[in-house]
Design a protein around this motif. Structure first.
Motif, short mmCIF file in Angstrom:
data_model
loop_
_atom_site.label_atom_id
_atom_site.label_comp_id
_atom_site.label_asym_id
_atom_site.label_seq_id
_atom_site.Cartn_x
_atom_site.Cartn_y
_atom_site.Cartn_z
N ILE A 1 41.40 52.63 42.98
CA ILE A 1 42.77 52.91 43.43
C ILE A 1 43.49 51.62 43.79
CG2 ILE A 1 44.13 54.08 45.22
CD1 ILE A 1 41.90 56.20 45.34
N GLU A 2 42.79 50.68 44.39
CA GLU A 2 43.39 49.39 44.73
C GLU A 2 43.82 48.61 43.48
OE1 GLU A 2 43.51 47.31 48.20
OE2 GLU A 2 44.28 49.37 48.18
N SER A 3 43.19 48.91 42.34
CA SER A 3 43.57 48.22 41.10
C SER A 3 44.96 48.60 40.63
CB SER A 3 42.55 48.55 39.99
OG SER A 3 42.71 49.90 39.55
N GLY A 4 45.48 49.70 41.16
CA GLY A 4 46.81 50.16 40.79
C GLY A 4 46.82 51.12 39.62
N ASN A 5 45.66 51.41 39.05
CA ASN A 5 45.58 52.26 37.87
C ASN A 5 45.33 53.73 38.18
OD1 ASN A 5 45.94 50.00 36.18
ND2 ASN A 5 43.73 49.55 36.21
N THR B 1 46.10 53.53 49.84
CA THR B 1 44.79 53.80 49.24
C THR B 1 43.94 54.65 50.17
OG1 THR B 1 44.83 51.77 47.92
CG2 THR B 1 42.67 52.74 48.36
N ALA B 2 43.97 54.33 51.47
CA ALA B 2 43.21 55.11 52.45
C ALA B 2 43.64 56.57 52.43
CB ALA B 2 43.38 54.53 53.85
N GLY C 1 35.33 45.94 37.30
CA GLY C 1 34.66 44.66 37.12
C GLY C 1 33.81 44.27 38.32
N ALA C 2 32.79 43.45 38.05
CA ALA C 2 31.82 43.06 39.07
C ALA C 2 32.47 42.33 40.24
CB ALA C 2 30.72 42.19 38.45
N GLU C 3 33.38 41.42 39.94
CA GLU C 3 34.01 40.62 41.00
C GLU C 3 34.83 41.50 41.94
OE1 GLU C 3 37.12 36.86 41.46
OE2 GLU C 3 36.13 37.24 39.54
N LYS D 1 34.12 42.29 45.91
CA LYS D 1 35.18 42.03 46.88
C LYS D 1 35.48 43.27 47.70
CE LYS D 1 39.98 40.42 47.22
NZ LYS D 1 41.19 39.97 46.46
N GLN D 2 35.52 44.43 47.04
CA GLN D 2 35.82 45.67 47.75
C GLN D 2 34.69 46.03 48.72
OE1 GLN D 2 38.85 47.94 47.49
NE2 GLN D 2 37.79 47.90 49.44
N ALA D 3 33.45 45.89 48.27
CA ALA D 3 32.32 46.19 49.15
C ALA D 3 32.32 45.29 50.38
CB ALA D 3 31.00 46.05 48.38
#
Length: 490
Positions: A231-235, A396-397, A295-297, A301-303
């Protein structure tokens, strides 16, 4: 002076120099270490002859010192031993653990903030009393968590953590199996050693606080982190269509080892399904694909925004650091999307994920010590709430909350429903990775969904006697989470 006398004189002088050097070394360089050595009987005598301060939960004393009729003046006692042992720890002649250790200076009266009190006691000829430590625990939530885990069976291994999402206060910290700290605080030192060896060698590890010291694969509860990254990706948002499918072959793999399935949940079979359905029925194929797409990065970052790969609990320890692996390739990243591969989390960490979503995206730094007082009830320190990270945006929350509410109302988390209160939740069942060993059951939730007061994580590591098919986060963890939430809300 003849030669023999000179030789003897030089030898005696060397002996005196060696004696002086040894005395200087012991009294200056090693003084602090010797003073803290648990085998120092003078220190033992002093510690047990002083009235150590109490540890309190909502005004209820869970650790205190009472007068004894033996060679020592005071006996450390734990009135509700098994329920609070993972938090209080114990105070013995050779060691301290838990709050007894982290707050030792306050409880013993040696804290610098108690200097004036010690000075007044010295002038008046009074024995110095230790300070008081008040914890954030809610006794009703602690009891609900303890009783809920115990109801699963005498030999259950698991933990429950509850957090106030807006403050970071830990409201419940329960770990089973547990132990009686009274047997480790006895003045019968031979008995203490025998009991410690017995507990320490027990394969069930009763001395371990599983709530903060055990990391296990979080399974599908980690899908909240994956959903947050997507969701944070904007997609995506809660109403989006997401990739799914009955099976999904991880990139760069072939055969069964790289094949992701949904364990027979037919709701996941279409190639694309609503995000709510994917969360409601915990579709592994969806979250593997979302993790790879993000993606892994971005996943790492999110975790880490939720607290993975970081130490954050200062007043109880040692805290095991939850892990999201670095440098994963595509198939590994896909596996992390549903909480497998090398993802490992404590119950505290997964409670923080739920709490961060409940708090509009901000994860608060967790804490257990609410207030420190002198024996005369003067406040020496009060913990202030501190944001740890802004894990996701408020938007997002809100979208994640919608997904979690749908999972309780329509999906696998329905065991946590509370009449008249909207609950947000997520189940998880994680493969242990050990042949023949049943999976781990997880459950995370918060309530009320529109005005969160409590976030809960339940982790069930082992339930002897239950078949693998009976291990499920919803069925085992949902009722416990429900009881804890009700204890706080009502």
């Amino acid at each position: 002076m003849n030669k023999p006398i000179r030789t003897i004189s030089l030898f005696c002088m060397l002996l005196f120099i060696a004696l002086m050097a040894n005395a200087t070394y012991l009294q200056y360089w090693q003084a602090d270490a010797l003073n803290k050595d648990g085998r120092n009987r003078r220190i033992i005598q002093e510690a047990f002859s002083r009235e150590r301060g109490p540890i309190l939960v909502d005004g209820e004393t869970v650790a205190l010192s009472v007068k004894s009729d033996d060679a020592y003046k005071f006996q450390r006692t734990y009135p509700t031993p098994f329920r609070y042992a993972p938090v209080t720890g114990w105070f013995s002649y050779y060691s301290q653990t838990g709050i007894e250790q982290t707050q030792n200076d306050v409880l013993s009266g040696d804290d610098s903030r108690l200097f004036v009190t010690r000075l007044v006691d010295l002038v008046n000829g009074n024995n110095t009393k230790g300070g008081r430590v008040s914890l954030t625990l809610d006794p009703k939530a602690q009891k609900a968590a303890y009783d809920g885990l115990r109801a699963l069976g005498e030999d259950v291994q698991g933990a429950v953590v509850a957090i106030n999402p807006t403050t970071g206060q830990i409201l419940a910290n329960v770990s089973l199996p547990t132990y009686d700290p009274n047997v480790l605080a006895s003045h019968d030192f031979a008995s203490v050693s025998e009991n410690y060896d017995r507990l320490n060698q027990d394969p069930a590890k009763p001395l371990l606080n599983r709530a903060i010291q055990t990391t296990l694969p979080p399974g599908s509860t980690f899908k909240l982190v994956t959903a947050a990254a997507a969701i944070e990706s904007g997609n995506y948002d809660a109403s989006s269509m997401v990739p799914a499918g009955a099976t999904y072959q991880l990139p760069l793999t072939s055969g069964e080892t790289g094949l992701v399935d949904n364990e027979g949940r037919s709701q996941c079979n279409p190639k694309r399904i609503p995000f709510e359905v994917a969360m409601e029925w915990s579709c592994n194929t969806t979250f593997a694909q979302l993790a790879i797409e993000v993606g892994a990065e971005a996943m790492q970052k999110q975790a880490e925004a939720f607290g993975f790969n970081e130490h954050y609990l200062d007043d109880l320890g040692p805290q095991a650091v939850s892990v999201y692996p670095t440098g994963t390739d595509k198939p590994q990243t896909g596996q992390t999307g549903f909480g497998q591969f090398e993802v490992r989390a404590t119950p505290l960490q997964m409670a923080m994920v739920a709490a961060g979503i409940a708090n509009g995206g901000t994860v608060m730094k967790p804490y257990l010590v609410d207030e420190v007082q002198s024996a005369d009830l003067d406040i020496l320190d009060k913990t202030t709430t501190t944001p740890l990270h802004d894990a996701v945006s408020p938007t997002t929350a809100n979208e994640l909350t919608k997904l979690m509410v749908a999972t309780v109302n329509e999906g696998t988390a329905d065991d946590a429903r509370i009449d008249g209160i909207e609950v947000a939740g997520k189940t998880g069942t994680a493969q242990s990775g050990v042949p023949g060993k049943p999976p781990y059951a997880w459950f995370v939730s918060f309530a009320p969904a529109d005005d969160p007061q409590v976030a809960v994580a339940v982790m069930i590591e082992s339930v002897p006697g239950k078949d693998t098919s009976e291990i499920a986060g919803g069925a085992l963890g949902g009722p416990i989470a429900k009881a804890v939430m009700e204890a706080v809300i009502r």
